[in-house]
Design an enzyme around this catalytic site. Structure first.
Site, short mmCIF file in Angstrom:
data_model
loop_
_atom_site.label_atom_id
_atom_site.label_comp_id
_atom_site.label_asym_id
_atom_site.label_seq_id
_atom_site.Cartn_x
_atom_site.Cartn_y
_atom_site.Cartn_z
N HIS A 55 6.36 -17.71 34.81
CA HIS A 55 6.16 -17.64 36.26
C HIS A 55 5.61 -16.27 36.63
O HIS A 55 5.61 -15.34 35.81
CB HIS A 55 7.48 -17.89 37.01
P1 TYD Z 1 14.40 -17.15 35.90
O1 TYD Z 1 13.93 -15.99 36.69
O2 TYD Z 1 13.54 -18.41 35.95
O3 TYD Z 1 14.59 -16.75 34.37
P2 TYD Z 1 13.54 -16.24 33.27
O4 TYD Z 1 12.31 -15.79 33.98
O5 TYD Z 1 14.25 -15.17 32.55
O6 TYD Z 1 13.27 -17.36 32.34
O7 TYD Z 1 15.88 -17.49 36.33
C1 TYD Z 1 16.67 -18.46 35.64
C2 TYD Z 1 17.72 -18.97 36.61
O8 TYD Z 1 18.59 -17.91 37.01
C3 TYD Z 1 17.14 -19.58 37.87
O9 TYD Z 1 17.89 -20.76 38.17
C4 TYD Z 1 17.40 -18.55 38.94
C5 TYD Z 1 18.62 -17.80 38.43
N1 TYD Z 1 18.58 -16.38 38.81
C6 TYD Z 1 19.42 -15.93 39.80
O10 TYD Z 1 20.21 -16.68 40.38
N2 TYD Z 1 19.39 -14.60 40.13
C7 TYD Z 1 18.55 -13.74 39.53
O11 TYD Z 1 18.54 -12.51 39.86
C8 TYD Z 1 17.66 -14.22 38.51
C9 TYD Z 1 16.69 -13.31 37.80
C10 TYD Z 1 17.71 -15.55 38.19
#
Ligand code: TYD
Length: 141
Positions: A55
């Site tokens: 993303h």
């Molecule tokens: P995501 O940012 O998609 O993870 P990555 O980029 O590391 O693969 O986040 C994964 C999940 O965690 C998503 O459901 C949102 C949640 N999340 C939070 O609730 N708070 C946060 O600060 C972050 C970074 C993620």
């Protein structure tokens, strides 16, 4: 310190205080990173072969640090992709807004510490790659 302005994909060398008791690295918002630090999160217990990210963010800026172990970060600005291997706790990878990122190749026991410029906001995510490319194209036109 790095010369301003910071650019996405830049490796920022962080202060490292070394003595016989071990190393200490510190990070101050608006000094070592070009933003106020509003949030800290970390990835750990990542299973072998797992990929994270996939993303971009509309506004968020981040600094990613391999505080333990190593992993790869592939950054994509819509024109070119660059892969950086992070494996030093005293170096951070600056990732600006509108940069698509993918993290992979996590070593066993690795920890990815992320400093973020904003609080969590799902509406700031751009999770569709074609929409990301379209937004970049609109910005550049
Ligand atoms: P995501 O940012 O998609 O993870 P990555 O980029 O590391 O693969 O986040 C994964 C999940 O965690 C998503 O459901 C949102 C949640 N999340 C939070 O609730 N708070 C946060 O600060 C972050 C970074 C993620």
């Amino acid at each position: 310190m790095n010369a301003l302005p910071f650019h996405s994909g830049q490796i920022i060398d962080l202060p490292k205080v070394n003595d016989q008791r071990g190393n200490l690295t510190f990070i101050e918002g608006l000094s070592h990173v070009p933003f106020e630090i509003k949030r800290v999160y970390y990835l750990y217990d990542v299973p072998g072969g797992a990929e994270r990210g996939g993303h971009a963010h509309k506004d968020l800026q981040q600094l990613m640090i391999a505080v333990a172990g190593s992993f790869d970060v592939t950054l994509d600005d819509g024109k070119q992709k660059t892969t950086v291997h992070l494996n030093r706790p005293y170096q951070g990878l600056y990732v600006s807004d509108m940069t698509w990122r993918e993290m992979s190749n996590f070593s066993s026991g690795s920890v990815c510490l992320v400093l973020a410029s904003t609080e969590y906001d799902e509406s700031d995510y751009c999770r569709d790659y074609d929409a990301f490319l379209a937004a970049i194209a609109r910005t550049n036109s």
